[in-house]
Design a protein around this motif. Structure first.
Motif, PDB file in Angstrom:
ATOM      1  N   ILE A  50      -1.799  -4.699   1.148  1.00 10.56           N
ATOM      2  CA  ILE A  50      -2.421  -5.335  -0.017  1.00 10.56           C
ATOM      3  C   ILE A  50      -2.554  -6.827   0.259  1.00 10.56           C
ATOM      4  O   ILE A  50      -1.594  -7.488   0.674  1.00 10.56           O
ATOM      5  N   LEU A 100       4.540  -0.601   0.855  1.00 12.79           N
ATOM      6  CA  LEU A 100       3.531  -1.623   0.629  1.00 12.79           C
ATOM      7  C   LEU A 100       3.774  -2.813   1.540  1.00 12.79           C
ATOM      8  O   LEU A 100       4.876  -3.359   1.595  1.00 12.79           O
ATOM      9  N   ILE A 102      -5.662  -2.530  -0.201  1.00 13.36           N
ATOM     10  CA  ILE A 102      -6.079  -3.000  -1.526  1.00 13.36           C
ATOM     11  C   ILE A 102      -6.312  -4.500  -1.401  1.00 13.36           C
ATOM     12  O   ILE A 102      -5.429  -5.236  -0.954  1.00 13.36           O
ATOM     13  N   ALA A 121      -5.594   1.672  -8.954  1.00 15.09           N
ATOM     14  CA  ALA A 121      -5.887   1.313  -7.564  1.00 15.09           C
ATOM     15  C   ALA A 121      -5.051   2.147  -6.599  1.00 15.09           C
ATOM     16  O   ALA A 121      -5.571   2.707  -5.618  1.00 15.09           O
ATOM     17  N   ALA A 122      -3.750   2.229  -6.858  1.00 12.29           N
ATOM     18  CA  ALA A 122      -2.869   2.992  -5.969  1.00 12.29           C
ATOM     19  C   ALA A 122      -3.247   4.481  -5.974  1.00 12.29           C
ATOM     20  O   ALA A 122      -3.356   5.117  -4.911  1.00 12.29           O
ATOM     21  N   CYS A 182       3.873   2.863  -8.058  1.00 15.60           N
ATOM     22  CA  CYS A 182       3.099   4.093  -7.852  1.00 15.60           C
ATOM     23  C   CYS A 182       3.217   4.587  -6.412  1.00 15.60           C
ATOM     24  O   CYS A 182       3.391   5.780  -6.164  1.00 15.60           O
ATOM     25  N   VAL A 208       1.299  -1.340  -8.486  1.00 18.19           N
ATOM     26  CA  VAL A 208       0.923  -0.696  -7.225  1.00 18.19           C
ATOM     27  C   VAL A 208       2.168  -0.226  -6.472  1.00 18.19           C
ATOM     28  O   VAL A 208       2.237   0.915  -5.999  1.00 18.19           O
ATOM     29  N   ASP A 209       3.159  -1.100  -6.368  1.00 16.05           N
ATOM     30  CA  ASP A 209       4.384  -0.769  -5.621  1.00 16.05           C
ATOM     31  C   ASP A 209       5.100   0.425  -6.240  1.00 16.05           C
ATOM     32  O   ASP A 209       5.555   1.328  -5.526  1.00 16.05           O
ATOM     33  N   GLY A 230      -3.511  -1.851 -11.399  1.00 14.74           N
ATOM     34  CA  GLY A 230      -2.672  -1.563 -10.240  1.00 14.74           C
ATOM     35  C   GLY A 230      -2.412  -0.079 -10.069  1.00 14.74           C
ATOM     36  O   GLY A 230      -2.469   0.457  -8.956  1.00 14.74           O
ATOM     37  N   ARG A 231      -2.129   0.598 -11.180  1.00 21.09           N
ATOM     38  CA  ARG A 231      -1.858   2.034 -11.123  1.00 21.09           C
ATOM     39  C   ARG A 231      -3.090   2.810 -10.645  1.00 21.09           C
ATOM     40  O   ARG A 231      -2.991   3.663  -9.750  1.00 21.09           O
TER      41      ARG A 231
END
Length: 326
Positions: free
Chosen positions: A63, A91, A119, A294-295, A83, A80-81, A291-292
């Motif tokens: 990312i 990550l 990302i 995206a992951a 998820c 993100v992390d 973020g969610r």
């Protein structure tokens, strides 16, 4: 197209040495420095990279973030992390300090580290970004900026800007100062501003003045302490919450009361807008949801599934104590 043989010739080493280095093997420090320089200059990406991922996919996700001291970035990163950890992915975070060239360099660098996907929270999307995304051959998901070159998740910037513009008009303000940012940032500098201005400039009897400032609170505060001394506007509409906080501090430093003497609003929905008194009118963006999504969508791409090319998330307008009717 540059090949591993070309890299070996330019570095003055054997092809096997280059191959060993690219696969994580040991080489001398001098050789490593030489290969790093040549690979960067030639923008070399191994031809076999995409095939190797099919055989054994990495559990690393890269990312690229624009800066570390950003509320929005931190909210997205946490989401993100969380998820990715639930799906047993790790990550790898790279910071660019809003340097566009470093964003492009890190697309190549992360691909050489064999991340499964990237990302990208881009400051801007240039031709070099698009070339890099095409060359590295791995999924890249863009956040916050729009581009036809890859998948993107964005905020409804014009919608948010229009909501704030209508708010200023409803409160009866006629003299409005808009503090924006560089138009190199399409989302904040162009689209958010367009949403505001389309509303204000179509209204009768409204005097709107514009000034470009910095994203950074300290830089903007130092500028506004002088700039606001002779301003007569009754509403300062700021492109971000950081700018709104700088305008708020500068205004009270100059002896003006908020909102009695001047109304102030921002965008972002940062938690600190509720910690100051009066609390600051803002638009809360769906950073955690971004973020969610995206992951989850990047992992779907890695599994060969289809995802929407673009997703736009609406914000929530939050009128608070820093704005009032004349």
């Amino acid at each position: 197209m540059v090949t591993i043989n070309d890299i070996a010739k330019l570095a003055g080493v054997a092809k096997s040495t280059v191959s060993r280095y690219l696969n994580g093997g040991s080489v001398s420090r001098r050789t490593k420095e030489t290969l790093d320089r040549i690979i960067k200059e030639t923008e070399y990406v191994p031809n076999t990279f995409a095939q190797s991922l099919k055989v054994k996919q990495s559990n690393l996700i890269g990312i690229i973030i624009p800066r570390l001291n950003s509320y929005a970035t931190n909210e997205i990163l946490q989401s993100v992390d969380r998820c990715l950890r639930e799906k047993s992915y790790q990550l790898l975070i790279v910071n660019t300090d809003q340097d566009v060239e470093r964003e492009v360099e890190n697309l190549y660098a992360l691909s050489r580290q064999k991340v499964a996907g990237i990302i990208l929270l881009a400051t801007d999307v240039t031709r070099a970004h698009k070339e890099a995304m095409e060359k590295i051959g791995i999924p890249v998901l863009l956040l916050g900026q729009r581009s036809d070159a890859t998948y993107a998740i964005v905020h409804e910037e014009e919608e948010a800007g229009a909501a704030m513009g209508r708010h200023a008009l409803r409160l009866g303000h006629k003299k409005i100062l808009y503090l924006g940012v560089t138009e190199k940032d399409e989302s904040v500098g162009v689209l958010r501003k367009k949403g505001v201005m389309d509303v204000l400039k179509n209204a009768e009897g409204i005097d709107v003045q514009e000034e470009e400032v910095d994203f950074n609170f300290d830089i903007t505060f130092r500028f506004l302490k002088e700039y606001l001394k002779d301003r007569v506007e009754t509403y300062i509409l700021c492109a971000t919450d950081n700018i709104a906080l700088a305008a708020y501090k500068a205004s009270i430093t100059l002896g003006r009361k908020v909102p009695e003497d001047v109304s102030i609003s921002g965008f972002g929905g940062y938690s600190i807008t509720d910690l100051v008194t009066p609390s600051i009118t803002t638009v809360r963006y769906a950073y955690k949801e971004m973020g969610r999504i995206a992951a989850e969508n990047l992992l779907r791409l890695l599994q060969g599934e289809e995802i929407p090319k673009k997703i736009a998330l609406s914000g929530e307008f939050l009128p608070k104590e820093s704005t009032k009717a004349l």
